[in-house]
Design an enzyme around this catalytic site. Structure first.
Site, PDB file in Angstrom:
ATOM      1  N   ARG A  26      -8.497   8.594   0.723  1.00  0.00           N
ATOM      2  CA  ARG A  26      -7.250   8.686  -0.045  1.00  0.00           C
ATOM      3  C   ARG A  26      -7.029  10.089  -0.580  1.00  0.00           C
ATOM      4  O   ARG A  26      -7.968  10.796  -0.928  1.00  0.00           O
ATOM      5  CB  ARG A  26      -7.261   7.656  -1.175  1.00  0.00           C
ATOM      6  CG  ARG A  26      -7.334   6.234  -0.638  1.00  0.00           C
ATOM      7  CD  ARG A  26      -7.481   5.215  -1.728  1.00  0.00           C
ATOM      8  NE  ARG A  26      -6.320   5.157  -2.592  1.00  0.00           N
ATOM      9  CZ  ARG A  26      -6.218   4.379  -3.659  1.00  0.00           C
ATOM     10  NH1 ARG A  26      -7.246   3.603  -3.999  1.00  0.00           N
ATOM     11  NH2 ARG A  26      -5.131   4.373  -4.391  1.00  0.00           N
ATOM     12  N   ASP A  63       2.470  -1.825  -6.533  1.00  0.00           N
ATOM     13  CA  ASP A  63       1.312  -2.587  -6.055  1.00  0.00           C
ATOM     14  C   ASP A  63       1.674  -3.990  -5.592  1.00  0.00           C
ATOM     15  O   ASP A  63       0.851  -4.671  -4.969  1.00  0.00           O
ATOM     16  CB  ASP A  63       0.251  -2.681  -7.150  1.00  0.00           C
ATOM     17  CG  ASP A  63      -0.450  -1.357  -7.383  1.00  0.00           C
ATOM     18  OD1 ASP A  63      -0.620  -0.610  -6.412  1.00  0.00           O
ATOM     19  OD2 ASP A  63      -0.817  -1.084  -8.539  1.00  0.00           O
ATOM     20  N   ARG A 110      -5.433  -6.287  -2.244  1.00  0.00           N
ATOM     21  CA  ARG A 110      -4.089  -6.859  -2.374  1.00  0.00           C
ATOM     22  C   ARG A 110      -3.580  -7.429  -1.040  1.00  0.00           C
ATOM     23  O   ARG A 110      -2.840  -8.415  -1.024  1.00  0.00           O
ATOM     24  CB  ARG A 110      -3.117  -5.830  -2.948  1.00  0.00           C
ATOM     25  CG  ARG A 110      -3.526  -5.377  -4.347  1.00  0.00           C
ATOM     26  CD  ARG A 110      -2.417  -4.756  -5.140  1.00  0.00           C
ATOM     27  NE  ARG A 110      -2.935  -4.075  -6.306  1.00  0.00           N
ATOM     28  CZ  ARG A 110      -3.296  -4.675  -7.447  1.00  0.00           C
ATOM     29  NH1 ARG A 110      -3.190  -5.985  -7.556  1.00  0.00           N
ATOM     30  NH2 ARG A 110      -3.767  -3.975  -8.453  1.00  0.00           N
TER      31      ARG A 110
END
Length: 451
Positions: A131, A329, A404
């Site tokens: 990331r 998110d 997620r």
């Protein structure tokens, strides 16, 4: 029979379920939990925290605060104490700071260390090491910090904080609360006034908590509509009790599951409805979701409420791009809701999803297609063609180590015609360790797959 996933690569199947019912409390808000530990470490004296999320990401931040000199203790009743060292009092860690999968923890602590004359090495898992950190490296370098990072500004990296940190005025090129917070954290041990200018306001937990701990924060909206957040450096932070409300990002999963699963009525208690975090709930109600906001109150400076959710027939809508920062998110689970809606749901202005724990646009689109849903994606948008409740399911979804994505497609499996399997549910523990247990208590059916 529901079983909890175990590590590593614990595939899990969600089976069609009916009539989810009950009252639950979701884990404490992850963003607030990280900040409570960090600001407690910077205050002089004891900060008492209740409701802290005890997921892997937050526990990594707790261990990091210990390595930077604070005393962090969990009590038998589930509350936590942080005995801080004061602004400017951090110790140089003897070992690398390991953030696991937590981009929030890593970026915020980079800001914290950047304002102190110490050196620390930041490491994380394979996902975190991919990331981008340049978005915080650039402004923190302007303040006097020095970084030695992998190509592309990626971890592992070594950061040497500024011996004489300089205040800056920084216009953020991305809508990111992590960038804003990193700069403000660096500004705490910096003389003068540090200012961050946001074209699009982002979640304001850092500003709210700084005020609660005694720092001086000023907000000013410019003629162009941009918001300037200014911090006066070198405050003496005073401990204050923090009650962490429920995480709206975690609440999203039982809420969407209740909307989609026929015959359901679920109450989710005590979640923060901070206006910078509540975009998903606004969107679901615009789609026709039966969501009742009850018992509104304020806890620890945050607006809090209970949500009563009943199964609903949803319709597709165009989600305004300016709403993205308040629900960034939640787009994967929104895409699941969109799959069950009548008509198309268009989500734009979501480029930030490309650089989360996974490329969430690509991962979500791939999972939807594996379950018979048509989806169109661009670099910063996704359009889901809803099936008006007739979702076939039956797919096997690659999670790409993203909690997620895993939880979103498990929610799909509860309401689809056939079970949905995710290849790895182990990383759900980073943010929602009790997901399977809580959902099972509402009547959801999961089956762990043999390895």
């Amino acid at each position: 029979m529901a079983t909890s996933p175990s590590s590593p690569a614990a595939s899990l199947t969600a089976e069609p379920s009916h009539g989810l019912a009950g009252r639950i409390s979701v884990p404490g808000d992850k963003s607030i939990s990280h900040r409570a530990l960090i600001f407690g470490a910077l205050a002089v004296g004891e900060t008492r925290i209740s409701g802290l999320l005890e997921g892997e990401d937050v526990l990594a931040t707790a261990e990091t605060m210990r390595r930077l000199g604070a005393r962090v203790t969990r009590h038998e009743d589930g509350t936590w104490s942080v005995f801080g060292v004061g602004v400017g009092g951090l110790s140089e860690p003897a070992e690398p700071l390991d953030f696991g999968n937590s981009g929030t923890g890593a970026r915020l602590v980079m800001g914290l260390v950047a304002g102190h004359p110490i050196t620390a090495t930041f490491i994380g898992d394979a996902s975190l090491s991919r990331r981008p950190m340049g978005r915080v490296i650039n402004p923190l370098t302007e303040m006097g910090a020095h970084f030695h990072a992998r190509e592309g500004g990626r971890m592992p990296l070594t950061l040497t904080g500024a011996r004489q940190p300089m205040p800056i005025t920084y216009r953020s090129p991305v809508a990111s609360a992590q960038v804003k917070s990193a700069i403000l954290l660096a500004g705490l041990n910096t003389p003068g006034i540090t200012t961050v200018i946001e074209a699009t306001p982002t979640r304001d937990h850092t500003e709210r908590m700084l005020k609660a701990f005694g720092a001086h924060i000023a907000l000013e909206t410019g003629k162009d509509g941009a918001l300037a957040i200014s911090l006066t450096g070198e405050p003496e932070l005073t401990p204050c009790p923090i009650a962490v409300p429920g995480d709206p990002s975690s609440a999203a999963f039982p809420v969407v599951a209740a909307l989609l699963t026929p015959g359901s009525e679920v109450v989710v208690e005590g979640i923060t409805l901070n206006p910078h975090r509540a975009g998903l709930y606004t969107t679901l109600m615009e789609m026709g979701g039966d969501i009742e906001v009850m018992n509104q109150r304020e806890e620890g400076g945050e607006p809090v409420a209970d949500l009563r959710v009943r199964s609903s027939s949803l319709k597709g809508i165009d989600v305004p791009p300016e709403r993205a920062a308040s629900m960034i998110d939640e787009y994967p689970v929104l895409a699941i809701a969109a799959a069950f809606a009548e008509g198309a749901t268009r989500m734009s202005g979501i480029h930030e999803l490309r650089v989360k724990e996974s490329d969430r646009i690509a991962a979500t689109a791939s999972g939807l297609r594996a379950n018979g849903i048509k989806v169109h994606e661009t670099e910063d948008s996704m359009t889901v063609e809803g099936r008006a409740g007739e979702v076939s399911g039956g797919g096997h979804v690659a999670t790409h180590m993203d909690h997620r994505i895993a939880m979103s497609f498990l929610v799909m499996g509860l309401a689809a015609q056939k079970p949905v399997t995710v290849d790895d549910a182990a990383m759900i523990a980073t943010s929602f360790p009790d997901f399977v247990r809580l959902m099972s208590g509402l009547g959801a059916s999961f089956a762990k797959q043999a390895q």
